[in-house]
Enzyme design. Structure first.
Site, short mmCIF file in Angstrom:
data_model
loop_
_atom_site.label_atom_id
_atom_site.label_comp_id
_atom_site.label_asym_id
_atom_site.label_seq_id
_atom_site.Cartn_x
_atom_site.Cartn_y
_atom_site.Cartn_z
N SER A 10 -3.54 -88.33 3.68
CA SER A 10 -4.35 -89.43 3.14
C SER A 10 -5.81 -88.99 3.08
CB SER A 10 -4.21 -90.66 4.05
OG SER A 10 -5.24 -91.57 3.72
N HIS A 35 -2.11 -89.02 -0.76
CA HIS A 35 -2.19 -90.47 -0.61
C HIS A 35 -3.63 -90.94 -0.78
CE1 HIS A 35 -0.54 -94.26 1.08
NE2 HIS A 35 -1.71 -94.39 1.69
N ASP A 37 -6.09 -94.25 -0.62
CA ASP A 37 -6.19 -95.61 -0.11
C ASP A 37 -7.28 -96.40 -0.81
OD1 ASP A 37 -4.22 -95.79 2.01
OD2 ASP A 37 -5.39 -94.24 3.03
N MET A 39 -9.21 -99.80 -1.15
CA MET A 39 -9.47 -101.02 -0.37
C MET A 39 -10.58 -101.82 -1.04
SD MET A 39 -9.37 -99.57 3.50
CE MET A 39 -8.20 -98.30 4.01
N HIS A 68 -2.28 -96.32 -2.96
CA HIS A 68 -1.97 -97.48 -2.12
C HIS A 68 -3.03 -98.55 -2.37
CE1 HIS A 68 -1.53 -98.93 2.36
NE2 HIS A 68 -1.18 -99.86 1.49
N MET A 70 -4.68 -101.64 -1.58
CA MET A 70 -4.92 -102.71 -0.59
C MET A 70 -5.96 -103.63 -1.19
SD MET A 70 -4.89 -100.30 2.76
CE MET A 70 -5.11 -98.82 1.80
N MET A 139 3.66 -100.45 6.57
CA MET A 139 2.43 -100.28 7.34
C MET A 139 2.76 -100.33 8.82
SD MET A 139 0.13 -99.69 5.17
CE MET A 139 -1.12 -99.45 6.44
N GLY A 146 -8.46 -95.87 9.00
CA GLY A 146 -7.71 -94.74 9.53
C GLY A 146 -7.89 -94.66 11.04
N GLY A 147 -7.13 -93.80 11.66
CA GLY A 147 -7.32 -93.50 13.08
C GLY A 147 -6.86 -94.57 14.05
N ASP A 177 3.04 -95.58 7.03
CA ASP A 177 1.60 -95.37 6.88
C ASP A 177 0.84 -95.97 8.07
OD1 ASP A 177 -0.93 -94.94 5.92
OD2 ASP A 177 -0.75 -96.26 4.17
N GLY A 199 -3.31 -89.36 7.87
CA GLY A 199 -4.74 -89.28 7.57
C GLY A 199 -5.47 -88.47 8.62
N SER A 200 -5.88 -89.16 9.71
CA SER A 200 -6.72 -88.49 10.70
C SER A 200 -6.04 -87.32 11.40
CB SER A 200 -7.23 -89.50 11.72
OG SER A 200 -6.18 -90.30 12.18
C1 DX5 Z 1 -4.77 -97.52 6.52
C2 DX5 Z 1 -4.39 -96.64 5.36
C3 DX5 Z 1 -3.79 -95.34 5.76
C4 DX5 Z 1 -4.69 -94.45 6.55
C5 DX5 Z 1 -3.85 -93.80 7.62
O1 DX5 Z 1 -5.04 -98.79 6.10
O2 DX5 Z 1 -3.46 -97.30 4.52
O3 DX5 Z 1 -3.22 -94.64 4.67
O4 DX5 Z 1 -5.29 -93.44 5.77
O5 DX5 Z 1 -4.68 -93.14 8.49
P1 DX5 Z 1 -4.18 -92.57 9.89
O6 DX5 Z 1 -3.11 -91.54 9.60
O7 DX5 Z 1 -5.41 -91.99 10.48
O8 DX5 Z 1 -3.61 -93.71 10.67
ZN ZN Z 2 -2.41 -95.99 2.94
#
Ligand code: DX5
Ligand code: ZN
Length: 233
Positions: A10, A35, A37, A39, A68, A70, A139, A146-147, A177, A199-200
């Protein structure tokens, strides 16, 4: 069994001063999807990327772009994201009065359709629309950042979903995710996911993308071996 598990880094966790390079490195390391994201600051309390970034990512790789959304009223932006180069568009079940129509529109535009569900949303609400989708994105954290730490209860839902999909004999991918890392990856796959958004644990580490990918695959392998050993006891 482990070979068909796809890792989708991500870019939310990437260094945006060198986004193209980061995407390229992820591809070289063996990522199978990228991926993205999106938002909107409404559906989730954070604001990130739009079609402009999707378009830049499209020029950086030939990997599928897993977008994705959101955002509220995703139907208003679908054409723009497809035009920007999205390969799959995930809309959130919680955002729609007319999910069937929106998913149909995504498919009509030649894009893969995904439905995403928040941690509080049960798998069962998807029963009627499963035949319309290519992917369900579960989810495993509350979306927006993230993180975060994976919410363990959501894995029960992944398992229910796997059964629901298999009972209808559908070829639908289950993506997970949020909070996927070396510690959780084994349980996530054991629950029935085949696509892992990371992601992280991929971009924000001291490891190179090659090493990061290797560590995730090794963690998965080790989990699999330990499960088999436990079963043999
Ligand atoms: C969170 C995002 C994820 C995010 C995941 O709302 O939809 O895709 O990047 O990040 P990690 O892997 O750090 O949880
Ligand atoms: Zn995502």
């Amino acid at each position: 069994m482990l070979d068909h598990i796809r890792i989708a880094p991500s870019i939310l966790a990437a260094d945006f001063t060198r986004l193209g390079q980061q995407i390229h490195d992820a591809q070289v390391a063996g990522a199978e999807l990228i991926h993205v994201d999106v938002m909107d600051g409404r559906f989730v309390p954070n604001l990130t990327m739009g079609p402009l970034i999707v378009e830049a990512a499209r020029r950086s790789t030939d990997l599928p772009l897993d977008v994705h959304l959101m955002m509220i009223e995703p139907e208003n932006m679908i054409d723009a994201f497809v035009k920007a180069g999205a390969s799959t568009l995930h809309i959130h079940w919680e955002t729609g009065f007319h999910i069937h129509r929106t998913l149909s529109r995504i498919k009509e535009l030649g894009c893969k359709a995904g439905i995403a569900i928040n941690p509080h949303t049960p798998a069962i609400v998807l029963t009627e629309i499963l035949p319309l989708v290519d992917t369900v994105l579960v989810m495993t954290v509350n979306p927006g950042f993230g993180g975060q730490t994976l919410i363990p209860e959501t894995l029960t839902k992944v398992n229910q979903l796997r059964k629901l999909i298999d009972s209808q004999d559908l070829a639908i991918s289950i993506a997970v995710d949020g909070g996927v890392n070396e510690t959780t990856i084994g349980q996530v796959v054991a629950a029935g996911a085949d696509t892992l958004v990371v992601g992280s644990a991929f971009f924000s580490t001291k490891f190179t993308p090659d090493q990061g990918m290797e560590r995730l695959r090794t963690a998965l392998q080790n989990y699999d071996v330990s499960q088999k050993q436990m079963a043999a006891r």
